[in-house]
Design a protein around this motif. Structure first.
Motif, PDB file in Angstrom:
ATOM      1  N   UNK A   1       0.840  -1.201   0.000  1.00 25.81           N
ATOM      2  CA  UNK A   1       0.000   0.000   0.000  1.00 25.81           C
ATOM      3  C   UNK A   1       0.875   1.251   0.000  1.00 25.81           C
ATOM      4  N   UNK A   2       1.845   1.289   0.910  1.00 25.30           N
ATOM      5  CA  UNK A   2       2.716   2.461   1.003  1.00 25.30           C
ATOM      6  C   UNK A   2       3.493   2.692  -0.286  1.00 25.30           C
ATOM      7  N   UNK A   3       3.990   1.615  -0.866  1.00 25.76           N
ATOM      8  CA  UNK A   3       4.756   1.740  -2.100  1.00 25.76           C
ATOM      9  C   UNK A   3       3.883   2.284  -3.223  1.00 25.76           C
ATOM     10  N   UNK A   4       2.626   1.820  -3.281  1.00 32.84           N
ATOM     11  CA  UNK A   4       1.736   2.307  -4.343  1.00 32.84           C
ATOM     12  C   UNK A   4       1.409   3.784  -4.139  1.00 32.84           C
ATOM     13  N   UNK A   5       1.239   4.213  -2.874  1.00 28.77           N
ATOM     14  CA  UNK A   5       0.976   5.627  -2.599  1.00 28.77           C
ATOM     15  C   UNK A   5       2.139   6.492  -3.088  1.00 28.77           C
ATOM     16  N   UNK A   6       3.350   6.043  -2.783  1.00 29.94           N
ATOM     17  CA  UNK A   6       4.540   6.803  -3.167  1.00 29.94           C
ATOM     18  C   UNK A   6       4.771   6.754  -4.676  1.00 29.94           C
ATOM     19  N   UNK A   7       4.597   5.575  -5.231  1.00 30.56           N
ATOM     20  CA  UNK A   7       4.907   5.376  -6.646  1.00 30.56           C
ATOM     21  C   UNK A   7       3.944   6.116  -7.555  1.00 30.56           C
ATOM     22  N   UNK A   8       2.666   6.144  -7.162  1.00 26.65           N
ATOM     23  CA  UNK A   8       1.644   6.724  -8.030  1.00 26.65           C
ATOM     24  C   UNK A   8       1.132   8.079  -7.547  1.00 26.65           C
ATOM     25  N   UNK A   9       1.697   8.588  -6.439  1.00 25.14           N
ATOM     26  CA  UNK A   9       1.346   9.931  -5.977  1.00 25.14           C
ATOM     27  C   UNK A   9      -0.134  10.047  -5.601  1.00 25.14           C
TER      28      UNK A   9
ATOM     29  N   UNK B   1      -8.278  12.609  -6.595  1.00 24.46           N
ATOM     30  CA  UNK B   1      -7.147  13.443  -6.977  1.00 24.46           C
ATOM     31  C   UNK B   1      -5.862  12.893  -6.379  1.00 24.46           C
ATOM     32  N   UNK B   2      -4.800  12.978  -7.150  1.00 24.71           N
ATOM     33  CA  UNK B   2      -3.489  12.602  -6.648  1.00 24.71           C
ATOM     34  C   UNK B   2      -3.000  13.674  -5.673  1.00 24.71           C
ATOM     35  N   UNK B   3      -1.890  13.390  -5.006  1.00 22.70           N
ATOM     36  CA  UNK B   3      -1.336  14.362  -4.063  1.00 22.70           C
ATOM     37  C   UNK B   3      -0.874  15.626  -4.765  1.00 22.70           C
ATOM     38  N   UNK B   4      -0.548  15.524  -6.050  1.00 19.43           N
ATOM     39  CA  UNK B   4      -0.141  16.707  -6.809  1.00 19.43           C
ATOM     40  C   UNK B   4      -1.310  17.372  -7.537  1.00 19.43           C
TER      41      UNK B   4
ATOM     42  N   UNK C   1       0.597  11.115   4.717  1.00 18.34           N
ATOM     43  CA  UNK C   1      -0.493  10.470   3.983  1.00 18.34           C
ATOM     44  C   UNK C   1      -1.712  11.391   4.029  1.00 18.34           C
ATOM     45  N   UNK C   2      -1.776  12.362   3.128  1.00 22.47           N
ATOM     46  CA  UNK C   2      -2.896  13.304   3.150  1.00 22.47           C
ATOM     47  C   UNK C   2      -4.210  12.618   2.792  1.00 22.47           C
ATOM     48  N   UNK C   3      -5.332  13.223   3.169  1.00 18.48           N
ATOM     49  CA  UNK C   3      -6.627  12.639   2.810  1.00 18.48           C
ATOM     50  C   UNK C   3      -6.848  12.660   1.303  1.00 18.48           C
ATOM     51  N   UNK C   4      -7.693  11.754   0.834  1.00 20.20           N
ATOM     52  CA  UNK C   4      -7.951  11.616  -0.601  1.00 20.20           C
ATOM     53  C   UNK C   4      -9.108  12.519  -1.031  1.00 20.20           C
ATOM     54  N   UNK C   5      -8.857  13.586  -1.792  1.00 23.73           N
ATOM     55  CA  UNK C   5      -9.971  14.378  -2.327  1.00 23.73           C
ATOM     56  C   UNK C   5     -10.712  13.554  -3.384  1.00 23.73           C
ATOM     57  N   UNK C   6     -12.035  13.553  -3.321  1.00 26.99           N
ATOM     58  CA  UNK C   6     -12.805  12.795  -4.305  1.00 26.99           C
ATOM     59  C   UNK C   6     -14.144  13.462  -4.561  1.00 26.99           C
ATOM     60  N   UNK C   7     -14.677  13.212  -5.736  1.00 28.86           N
ATOM     61  CA  UNK C   7     -15.962  13.785  -6.142  1.00 28.86           C
ATOM     62  C   UNK C   7     -16.627  12.817  -7.103  1.00 28.86           C
TER      63      UNK C   7
END
Length: 355
Positions: free
Chosen positions: A36-44, A259-262, A291-297
């Protein structure tokens, strides 16, 4: 960092809920958490699709069936059967606050029953034309929020209105909780904290009045045939969850975007019985913002808007008595009680402020 066109997929086979705790060793949990952590970092992005999780398709379908009943009855006929939660009452902090006004209000209806069920419509679910900013409200979206720890509040059995509701929602709540616990335990390894860190945080999840973890069923009714649609409209405004994590049982109709972190938008495509893992405000605070929250709509085109959209979100919160501290000891965010923080976040939602 890889260019993201769809969310990363994490296989839950080794930690899925059909396995007993004794069948899962720490190496399996560590590997899953690191994936999970690797995917968060790898895919932003702090969101991932979960497959082979073990939650029964029959249980999910049962919840969908009872949630679909929300589209049938009129709110004016249902409302008298519920006990309104008024400002200042003991359990108001557990509800979305009832505010009406010329500006449209935040919540049109907010009620609770003895089984911890709240029926509400929210400004969050107003249908909004993307370009003009005009709003259109086909009775809004409807939400049933099932919170077992609120079960002492009122006098009505919701099964009298929606037969089979409690059995269906309780089953999905329990299976979602089991999966969420596995995910949270796995996350303790890359976070370098005690294996039971999150489990200790939710010890009172079934204790009346002590934890607001909820299974939320949402239905967005289809819009009238003559509703003018240029391209896309917003079915649910962009927002972040206040939870530690959210397990989202994906809707029957596509349209969800994260949305991604960027800040890049990524569409979420419904794939069989896959689930969506999202991070919330509480986890962001505990991880010092790493690990910021995930913006979604949720967006909708004409074809999607002609279908009712049903989804179920399991949001897991800490016990209200818990003091929240940054796991790394940095005090990037000062220590605060979960009760105070959750109320502050709710008030920010009410006034349209950023978390």
């Amino acid at each position: 960092m890889e260019q993201l066109t769809e969310l990363p997929i994490i296989d839950c086979t080794k930690i899925n809920i059909t396995l007993d705790d004794a069948e899962i060793d720490d190496n399996d949990l560590r590997e899953f958490g690191e994936d999970i952590f690797e995917s968060f970092k790898r895919y932003d992005v702090t969101s991932a699709v979960l497959t082979n999780h073990g939650i029964s398709e029959e249980v999910v379908k049962a919840a969908e069936r009872v949630t679909s009943e929300l589209e049938k009855p009129d709110f004016k006929k249902i409302a008298p059967y519920f006990a309104p939660m008024k400002l200042g009452e003991e359990f108001q902090r557990k509800c979305d606050i009832h505010i009406d006004g010329e500006d449209g209000g935040i919540v049109k209806h907010s009620f609770a029953t003895k089984h911890g069920v709240q029926l509400l419509t929210k400004k969050l679910m107003l249908l909004k034309k993307d370009k003009s900013g005009d709003t259109f409200n086909p009775e809004n979206g409807r939400t049933l929020r099932f919170v077992p720890s609120l079960a002492q509040v009122s006098v009505l059995n919701i099964d009298d209105i929606i037969p089979g509701f409690n059995k269906a929602y309780n089953a999905l709540f329990c299976e979602s909780l089991k999966l969420a616990k596995r995910v949270l335990t796995a996350l303790t390894f890359p976070l370098h904290t005690d294996r039971d860190y999150f489990n200790k945080m939710i010890e009172d999840i079934h204790t009346p009045g002590e934890n607001g973890s909820a299974l939320r069923g949402n239905i967005l009714p289809k819009v009238p045939q003559d509703f003018p649609i240029d391209d896309q409209v917003v079915r649910i405004n962009e927002h972040e969850d206040r939870s530690i994590i959210t397990i989202l049982h994906q809707a029957n109709v596509n349209g969800l975007t994260v949305k991604t972190m960027s800040g890049k938008s990524v569409p979420v495509v419904h794939k069989g019985d896959s689930l969506l893992l999202q991070t919330g405000n509480i986890l962001a605070r505990l991880t010092s913002g790493k690990l910021p929250p995930t913006p979604h709509s949720v967006m909708g085109n004409k074809e999607q808007l002609q279908q009712s959209r049903i989804s179920h979100a399991f949001l897991i919160f800490p016990d209200e008595k818990v003091e929240l501290r940054c796991i790394d000891g940095s005090d990037t965010y000062p220590p605060v009680s979960a009760f105070i923080l959750l109320n502050d976040l709710e008030n920010q939602d009410l006034h349209g402020l950023k978390h």
